[in-house]
Design an enzyme around this catalytic site. Structure first.
Site, PDB file in Angstrom:
ATOM      1  N   TYR A 154       0.927  -1.332   0.178  1.00 16.40           N
ATOM      2  CA  TYR A 154      -0.133   0.002   0.204  1.00 16.40           C
ATOM      3  C   TYR A 154       0.979   1.064   0.100  1.00 16.40           C
ATOM      4  O   TYR A 154       0.533   2.338  -0.828  1.00 16.40           O
ATOM      5  CB  TYR A 154      -1.179  -0.143   1.371  1.00 16.40           C
ATOM      6  CG  TYR A 154      -1.619   1.275   1.424  1.00 16.40           C
ATOM      7  CD1 TYR A 154      -2.856   1.643   0.619  1.00 16.40           C
ATOM      8  CD2 TYR A 154      -1.257   2.360   2.390  1.00 16.40           C
ATOM      9  CE1 TYR A 154      -3.492   2.896   0.772  1.00 16.40           C
ATOM     10  CE2 TYR A 154      -1.838   3.581   2.583  1.00 16.40           C
ATOM     11  CZ  TYR A 154      -3.138   3.953   1.772  1.00 16.40           C
ATOM     12  OH  TYR A 154      -3.679   4.864   2.009  1.00 16.40           O
ATOM     13  N   LYS A 158       1.245   4.380  -2.815  1.00 18.47           N
ATOM     14  CA  LYS A 158       1.107   5.864  -2.731  1.00 18.47           C
ATOM     15  C   LYS A 158       2.471   6.398  -2.936  1.00 18.47           C
ATOM     16  O   LYS A 158       2.393   7.887  -3.536  1.00 18.47           O
ATOM     17  CB  LYS A 158       0.836   5.920  -1.134  1.00 18.47           C
ATOM     18  CG  LYS A 158      -0.750   5.626  -0.873  1.00 18.47           C
ATOM     19  CD  LYS A 158      -1.670   6.072  -1.603  1.00 18.47           C
ATOM     20  CE  LYS A 158      -3.048   5.903  -1.441  1.00 18.47           C
ATOM     21  NZ  LYS A 158      -4.129   6.293  -2.321  1.00 18.47           N
TER      22      LYS A 158
END
Length: 205
Positions: A154, A158
């Site tokens: 994750y 980003k």
């Protein structure tokens, strides 16, 4: 005939959380909406947004690949209005240590946050550049600046989105298209529960 008096905002990942709040802001600012998510809750979100006086078209679509992005772009084009604002917010999280994750789930995080997002921006961004007007907001995160123990994939997605946003903004600096990157910190939404992103491999919320 489509009503062209109100500008159009497109919001992905708009069924809840930050995406829904972005859609509410756009509706409050006088935009009609096309919203998408990969879950049926998007229809409930559309009903809430219509209470703000906006025309809202919603679609349940998987934006984790180019095919899904193309399906969504066709849905948008059928409305007969140019996209004035693209709020590219679709994303997915996944907890646990990387080697303990299901690889297919980890790749789905990458594809939702990156593959589908850049496919959508490529299509709509080109249309904006041809008109020499438009605004793009990409939901990055401060997590992109932090190595994410137990959420490594994750945080990596980003980091990509943060970097991509800055680069695209520079590429379009001589046009009428603007690119911004939203970088929230930890936000009280369903995101962490859905992603099972707690503090360690065996911890509970």
């Amino acid at each position: 005939m489509a009503d062209t008096a109100r500008p159009l905002a497109v919001v992905t990942g708009a069924s809840s959380g930050i995406g829904l709040e972005l859609a509410k802001v756009a509706a409050g600012e006088g935009y009609d909406l096309v919203i998408a998510a990969d879950e049926p809750d998007i229809e409930g979100a559309a009903e809430k947004l219509r209470l703000k006086g906006a025309t809202v078209d919603a679609i349940t679509v998987d934006l984790s690949d180019v095919e899904g992005a193309e399906k969504f772009c066709k849905f948008i084009a059928d409305k007969g209005k140019p996209v004035d604002i693209l709020l590219a917010n679709a994303g997915r999280g996944l907890g646990k240590g990387f080697l303990d994750q299901d690889l297919n789930e980890a790749l789905h995080v990458v594809d939702t946050s990156i593959t589908g997002t850049i496919a959508l921006i490529h299509k709509i961004g080109n249309e904006m550049r041809a008109r020499d007007e438009g605004r793009i907001l990409i939901t990055g995160s401060i997590a992109g600046f932090i190595p994410g123990t137990y959420q490594a994939v994750y945080n990596g997605t980003k980091a990509f989105l943060n970097s991509f946003s800055f680069a695209l903004r520079e590429e379009l600096e001589d046009t009428g298209v603007t690119v911004s990157c939203l970088m929230p910190g930890a936000t009280d939404t369903r995101f962490f529960e859905c992603a099972q992103m707690w503090h360690g491999p065996d911890s509970t919320p």
